[in-house]
Design a protein around this motif. Sequence first.
Motif, short mmCIF file in Angstrom:
data_model
loop_
_atom_site.label_atom_id
_atom_site.label_comp_id
_atom_site.label_asym_id
_atom_site.label_seq_id
_atom_site.Cartn_x
_atom_site.Cartn_y
_atom_site.Cartn_z
N GLY A 116 57.74 39.84 32.07
CA GLY A 116 56.87 38.99 31.26
C GLY A 116 55.64 39.69 30.73
N GLY A 117 55.26 40.80 31.38
CA GLY A 117 54.11 41.56 30.91
C GLY A 117 52.78 41.09 31.48
N TYR A 118 52.80 40.33 32.56
CA TYR A 118 51.55 39.79 33.11
C TYR A 118 50.99 40.70 34.21
CZ TYR A 118 52.45 35.45 30.62
OH TYR A 118 52.67 34.52 29.63
N ILE A 119 49.67 40.87 34.17
CA ILE A 119 48.95 41.61 35.20
C ILE A 119 47.93 40.67 35.81
CG2 ILE A 119 47.52 43.63 35.71
CD1 ILE A 119 50.19 44.41 34.48
N VAL A 120 47.99 40.48 37.12
CA VAL A 120 47.00 39.68 37.83
C VAL A 120 46.26 40.62 38.78
CG1 VAL A 120 46.61 37.82 39.47
CG2 VAL A 120 48.32 37.54 37.66
N LEU A 121 44.96 40.82 38.52
CA LEU A 121 44.16 41.73 39.33
C LEU A 121 43.33 40.93 40.33
CD1 LEU A 121 43.18 44.75 39.64
CD2 LEU A 121 41.20 44.03 38.32
N VAL A 122 43.45 41.30 41.60
CA VAL A 122 42.66 40.69 42.67
C VAL A 122 41.62 41.69 43.12
CG1 VAL A 122 42.71 39.74 45.01
CG2 VAL A 122 44.60 39.25 43.42
N GLU A 123 40.35 41.35 42.96
CA GLU A 123 39.26 42.22 43.38
C GLU A 123 38.51 41.57 44.54
OE1 GLU A 123 37.69 44.43 39.43
OE2 GLU A 123 37.29 42.29 39.48
N ASN A 124 37.65 42.35 45.15
CA ASN A 124 36.74 41.81 46.17
C ASN A 124 37.47 41.11 47.31
OD1 ASN A 124 34.49 42.65 44.61
ND2 ASN A 124 34.71 40.83 43.33
N VAL A 125 38.51 41.78 47.82
CA VAL A 125 39.19 41.25 48.99
C VAL A 125 38.24 41.38 50.17
CG1 VAL A 125 41.15 41.47 50.54
CG2 VAL A 125 41.44 41.88 48.09
N GLY A 126 37.82 40.24 50.70
CA GLY A 126 36.80 40.25 51.74
C GLY A 126 37.36 40.07 53.14
N GLY A 127 36.44 39.82 54.07
CA GLY A 127 36.81 39.65 55.46
C GLY A 127 37.14 38.22 55.82
N LYS A 128 36.93 37.86 57.08
CA LYS A 128 37.33 36.55 57.58
C LYS A 128 36.59 35.41 56.89
CE LYS A 128 38.70 38.26 62.12
NZ LYS A 128 38.43 38.24 63.58
N ARG A 129 35.38 35.65 56.41
CA ARG A 129 34.61 34.60 55.76
C ARG A 129 35.06 34.37 54.32
NH1 ARG A 129 28.28 35.39 57.64
NH2 ARG A 129 28.63 35.15 59.89
N ILE A 133 42.64 34.82 48.33
CA ILE A 133 43.04 35.87 47.39
C ILE A 133 43.01 35.23 46.00
CG2 ILE A 133 44.98 37.33 46.64
CD1 ILE A 133 43.61 38.28 49.22
N VAL A 134 42.04 35.63 45.19
CA VAL A 134 41.78 34.97 43.91
C VAL A 134 41.90 35.96 42.76
CG1 VAL A 134 40.03 33.74 42.56
CG2 VAL A 134 40.20 33.34 45.01
N PRO A 135 42.69 35.63 41.72
CA PRO A 135 42.74 36.49 40.53
C PRO A 135 41.38 36.61 39.87
CG PRO A 135 44.53 34.89 40.50
CD PRO A 135 43.59 34.48 41.60
N GLU A 136 40.95 37.86 39.64
CA GLU A 136 39.68 38.11 38.95
C GLU A 136 39.92 38.41 37.48
OE1 GLU A 136 36.46 38.39 40.15
OE2 GLU A 136 36.85 38.04 42.28
N GLN A 137 41.01 39.11 37.20
CA GLN A 137 41.35 39.43 35.82
C GLN A 137 42.83 39.13 35.60
OE1 GLN A 137 39.76 42.92 33.83
NE2 GLN A 137 38.59 43.45 35.65
N ILE A 138 43.12 38.58 34.42
CA ILE A 138 44.50 38.24 34.04
C ILE A 138 44.74 38.79 32.64
CG2 ILE A 138 46.16 36.39 33.66
CD1 ILE A 138 44.19 34.63 35.43
N ILE A 139 45.77 39.59 32.50
CA ILE A 139 46.05 40.24 31.22
C ILE A 139 47.54 40.13 30.92
CG2 ILE A 139 45.97 42.42 29.94
CD1 ILE A 139 43.66 43.26 31.75
#
Length: 202
Positions: A116-129, A133-139
């Motif tokens: 399909g050509g979709y890129i979902v970028l997940v940034e800022n993967v944090g700790g227990k708090r 996992i949230v998409p930051e950029q979608i292209i």
Amino acid sequence: SFLNTVMSNKGDSKLEHNQLQLSDVPDYIVSMVNAASNGKLDISGKKMAIEGSKLYHEINKHSNAEIEASRGQIPLNGSDISNIIDTMYNPDYVEYVSNGLATNQREAFALIKADGGYIVLVENVGGKRNPNIVPEQIIHFTDKKMDRFLNGEVSIADIIYENKTRKGTVESNVEDIKNRVTAAQLAQGASAHTSETSQRSP
């Protein structure tokens, strides 16, 4: 629906933390991300989620057909949401994004749907708090741009962070391409998940 509320309220979903949790991160996604990061990134125990303002921002930022064409990309609109969710749960590739020069940044990885050509970028993967996992950029790539990625000419960092410090070093980007993981490599752990997508579309 979540999408309609977000688009009507300029990114405000009216939910806590402005996020909709979809499910636990499936084991096969945990395995793909861990393998792509060469063991550096463990997202087990986290939740798949969508954040209202980020979704609204990405759809608006990538909605102009002329601008997206100049980037080798296809414009996004609200109807892409099911494909975005599908990419999150059923990626053909996962690529880790090395911190490179920006050593103070949190971890990042990309989920890629080649067909399909979709890129979902997940940034800022944090700790227990920070369990989501949230998409930051979608292209949405054109076939030509996706072919450059699939042929190993460029890493996700080369494409998304062009001319930015987060882009990282040439060495780290080459390493990311080398460690790129395909769904086929982990097919045993990825069985029977395709039907999940339709159940989770917001």
